[in-house]
Every structure is written in structure tokens, then in C-alpha cells.
Design an enzyme around this catalytic site. Structure first.
Site, short mmCIF file in Angstrom:
data_model
loop_
_atom_site.label_atom_id
_atom_site.label_comp_id
_atom_site.label_asym_id
_atom_site.label_seq_id
_atom_site.Cartn_x
_atom_site.Cartn_y
_atom_site.Cartn_z
N VAL A 93 -5.76 9.37 -5.23
CA VAL A 93 -4.93 8.34 -5.83
C VAL A 93 -5.35 6.97 -5.30
O VAL A 93 -5.51 6.77 -4.10
CB VAL A 93 -3.43 8.58 -5.51
CG1 VAL A 93 -2.56 7.45 -6.04
CG2 VAL A 93 -2.99 9.92 -6.08
N CYS A 94 -5.53 6.03 -6.21
CA CYS A 94 -5.86 4.64 -5.89
C CYS A 94 -4.58 3.83 -6.01
O CYS A 94 -4.12 3.54 -7.11
CB CYS A 94 -6.93 4.13 -6.86
SG CYS A 94 -7.41 2.43 -6.58
#
Length: 161
Positions: A93-94
Site C-alpha cells: 500500500v502506498c
């Protein structure tokens, strides 16, 4: 000794989570093969937010902590190939609160991480894309929405229980 600090903090997080967590969320340390608890790896399920295309889904997420926690954030991953503009192909996840150079602070809790990721699902940051699906999000919302609905059906809450 830093591993001891991380483990102690994670035990406190676990205790706090058991007492108070958002409805529909699941987060617990993984069970090791020998039956012991791996406090550094948490298996989580995030419910899709009501009133969004994510509603009805229960999305698996893994939080992998290191002995440097809480100085460094956990690695947060969906399954590989998860369809979202801010999720790398391998599932990472960014999100700014997970980036030590951007928004991470040692005071951020597991609960805040999970709520932040759920918020990101319906409100992607297209200025910081992690894969190519942001093109569909920006240019062809019908395609994006259709693919998202297909993914949500694959992760329907009833299948996870």
C-alpha cells in the site's frame, strides 16, 4: 533490545484493539505453525465502506512489523494484483502515513493505519499512483468502477466468514 520495545508496543496495540476497534474490522497477530503467536505479523480484514463501490467486500490485508517499530512503519500489503491506484502490483500500500519520509509518526496506531487504508480505498491519491489502474480511474471511470465491483464481489464479506 529494540525488538523488545517493538514487541511490547505491539502487545499493547493488541490489547487496545481487543477493547476498542471499528465495527467489521478484524486484526490479529498471525498464529505460527507451532501454535505460538507471531506478534510481528498481523492478518487483517477491512470492510468496504458503506455507500461506496467497496461496500460488501471484506479485504485481506497483512501488517508486517519489524523490531524497529514504532520508529519505522509496518509494511502493509493487500494480496498481489489488488486493484487500486495506490497499491503496487505485489500488494504494498502506498499511503503517506506509512512512509517514514512523509507522514509516519511513532504515535500512529494499528487502528489508525487500518482506518487510513479503508479511507484510501474510496479516495485514491492519483497524484501518487502505484500502478497503471490510475489511468482508468482518471480517464475511464466506467471501466474502473466495473473492475472494482468485480474485485469487491471476489472479496464479498459472506465468503470470508
Amino acid at each position: 533490545m529494540s525488538g523488545g520495545i517493538a514487541a511490547a508496543r505491539l502487545q499493547e496495540e493488541r490489547k487496545a484493539w481487543r477493547k476498542d476497534h471499528p465495527f467489521g474490522y478484524v486484526a490479529r497477530p498471525e498464529a505460527a505453525a507451532d501454535g505460538s503467536t507471531d506478534i510481528f505479523t498481523w492478518k487483517c480484514l477491512l470492510p468496504g465502506k458503506e455507500g461506496t463501490l467497496w461496500e460488501g467486500g471484506l479485504f485481506p490485508l497483512t501488517l508486517a512489523f519489524t523490531s524497529e517499530y514504532p520508529s519505522k512503519p509496518p509494511r502493509v500489503k493487500f494480496p498481489p494484483g489488488f486493484y487500486h491506484p495506490n497499491v503496487f502490483p505485489q500488494g504494498d500500500v502506498c499511503l503517506s502515513i506509512l512512509n517514514p519520509e512523509k507522514g509516519w509518526r511513532p504515535s500512529i496506531t494499528v487502528k489508525q493505519i487500518l482506518v487510513g487504508v479503508q479511507e484510501l480505498l474510496d479516495q485514491p491519491n492519483v497524484d501518487d499512483p502505484a500502478n497503471e489502474c490510475y489511468h482508468a480511474y482518471k480517464r475511464d471511470r466506467k471501466l474502473y468502477d466495473r473492475l472494482l465491483q468485480e474485485q469487491t464481489r471476489r472479496y464479498a464479506a459472506a465468503k470470508q466468514m
